[in-house]
Design a protein around this motif. Structure first.
Motif, short mmCIF file in Angstrom:
data_model
loop_
_atom_site.label_atom_id
_atom_site.label_comp_id
_atom_site.label_asym_id
_atom_site.label_seq_id
_atom_site.Cartn_x
_atom_site.Cartn_y
_atom_site.Cartn_z
N GLU A 43 -3.88 17.25 4.29
CA GLU A 43 -2.49 17.63 4.56
C GLU A 43 -1.66 16.39 4.89
OE1 GLU A 43 0.07 20.32 7.80
OE2 GLU A 43 -2.10 20.04 8.02
N LYS A 44 -0.48 16.28 4.27
CA LYS A 44 0.44 15.21 4.61
C LYS A 44 1.20 15.64 5.87
CE LYS A 44 2.88 13.42 1.30
NZ LYS A 44 3.96 13.25 0.29
N ASP B 299 -1.72 6.64 4.38
CA ASP B 299 -1.97 6.65 2.93
C ASP B 299 -1.12 5.55 2.31
OD1 ASP B 299 -2.84 7.36 0.44
OD2 ASP B 299 -1.48 9.07 0.23
N HIS B 300 -1.74 4.48 1.90
CA HIS B 300 -1.04 3.23 1.55
C HIS B 300 -1.22 2.90 0.07
CE1 HIS B 300 0.14 -1.01 1.73
NE2 HIS B 300 0.61 -0.79 2.94
N ASP C 285 2.76 7.26 3.92
CA ASP C 285 2.65 8.56 4.56
C ASP C 285 1.45 8.57 5.50
OD1 ASP C 285 4.76 9.36 2.87
OD2 ASP C 285 3.34 10.01 1.33
N VAL C 286 1.42 9.57 6.36
CA VAL C 286 0.24 9.82 7.20
C VAL C 286 -0.40 11.11 6.73
CG1 VAL C 286 -0.63 10.27 9.52
CG2 VAL C 286 1.19 8.59 9.17
N VAL C 287 -1.70 11.04 6.46
CA VAL C 287 -2.45 12.17 5.93
C VAL C 287 -3.51 12.59 6.95
CG1 VAL C 287 -4.07 12.89 4.12
CG2 VAL C 287 -2.06 11.52 3.53
N SER C 288 -3.76 13.89 7.04
CA SER C 288 -4.81 14.42 7.89
C SER C 288 -5.87 15.08 7.01
CB SER C 288 -4.25 15.43 8.90
OG SER C 288 -5.27 15.91 9.76
N ASP C 289 -7.08 14.51 6.97
CA ASP C 289 -8.18 15.03 6.17
C ASP C 289 -9.23 15.66 7.07
OD1 ASP C 289 -7.02 14.15 3.86
OD2 ASP C 289 -8.47 12.55 3.47
#
Length: 219
Positions: free
Chosen positions: A26-27, A56-57, A35-39
Motif C-alpha cells: 500500500e502506498k 520507494d525510490h 513515495d512511502v510504501v507499506s508492505d
C-alpha cells in the motif's frame, strides 16, 4: 588458528535476490520525488506476517570526475535534512523514464559540474539505506573531461545555485574520508573505490554499460 572461521573466497561473496511472499502493498504517502510504501510479507511460508514501511525510490547515479592530473572534483552543497554543507560528487535521480543509466550520469555531470567526459567506468553499485529505502545508486568514474560551452550550461537554482567547486588530490580525499570530514555516501564510496582501483591503473573497473541488476527497474 584454532577456532578461526575460514575466509570465504571473494568471488563467492555476492548479494542476491531473495523473493518472499508479498501479502499486501500500500502506498501510504505520495511525495514530490518519492513515495512511502507499506508492505506486508512473510519470510517463510509458515512465518508470521511482517510489515515494513520504506521509501520507494527511482534510483540515482553519482559521478566521480577525475582530471588528467588524477585530481577529483568535489561540490559543496547545503543539505537541509542534516543541516550541513556537504562536500559531494555530482549526482542525481534516475527520474527520466527509459533513460540509459550512463546517459543520466552524463546529464547530471553537465548540469551540476559543467563537464563532459570521454571515458566512463563503473566504480561501485550501492544501496543508500537498504533498511528504509529502495534507492540504488551507481557511482561512475568519469575521465577525459572537457568543459561544457557557456551557452549550453544548465542554470542551477535553489540549493544547486550555491554549489562551490573544489579539485582535490585523491590521496587528500581519502584522508578526509578516514578523518571523518566527508559524510556524503556517494562521495565516500566513490573516493575509496577509486583509490582501490588506482592500484591496478583502473583497468579492472567495469565498463559504463555493465549490467545493474540491483536497480529497481531491473528487479
Amino acid at each position: 588458528m584454532p577456532g578461526t572461521p575460514e575466509a570465504t573466497p571473494a568471488k563467492e561473496v555476492s548479494d542476491a535476490p531473495s523473493p518472499r511472499r508479498l501479502l499486501s502493498s500500500e502506498k501510504v504517502y505520495e511525495g514530490r520525488i518519492w513515495d512511502v510504501v507499506s508492505d506486508t510479507f512473510q519470510l517463510s511460508e509458515t512465518g508470521d506476517a511482517l510489515t515494513r514501511d520504506y521509501i520507494d525510490h527511482p534510483g540515482a547515479v553519482a559521478i566521480l570526475p577525475m582530471n588528467d592530473q588524477g585530481q577529483i572534483l568535489l561540490l559543496k552543497q547545503y543539505r537541509h535534512p542534516v543541516g550541513m554543507d556537504l562536500w559531494e560528487v555530482p549526482a542525481g535521480l534516475l527520474d527520466v523514464e527509459g533513460e540509459d543509466f550512463v546517459v543520466g550520469a552524463a546529464r547530471e555531470l553537465a548540469e551540476e559540474a559543467d563537464l563532459a567526459a570521454g571515458t566512463w567506468n563503473v566504480l561501485a553499485d550501492v544501496f543508500n539505506s537498504p533498511g528504509s529505502s529502495s534507492e540504488a545508486i551507481r557511482i561512475y568514474l568519469a575521465r577525459d573531461l572537457t568543459e561544457v560551452p557557456h551557452h549550453e550550461r544548465h542554470e542551477r537554482t535553489d540549493e544547486e545555485a550555491e554549489i562551490e567547486f573544489h579539485w582535490i588530490s585523491l590521496d587528500d580525499a581519502v584522508a578526509s574520508v578516514l578523518a571523518g570530514r566527508l559524510h556524503n555516501p556517494s562521495a565516500v564510496v566513490g573516493i575509496l573505490a577509486a583509490a582501490a582501483a588506482r592500484a591496478g591503473g583502473y583497468e579492472d573497473l567495469r565498463p559504463a554499460d555493465a549490467p545493474w541488476p540491483a536497480h529497481p527497474s531491473q528487479r
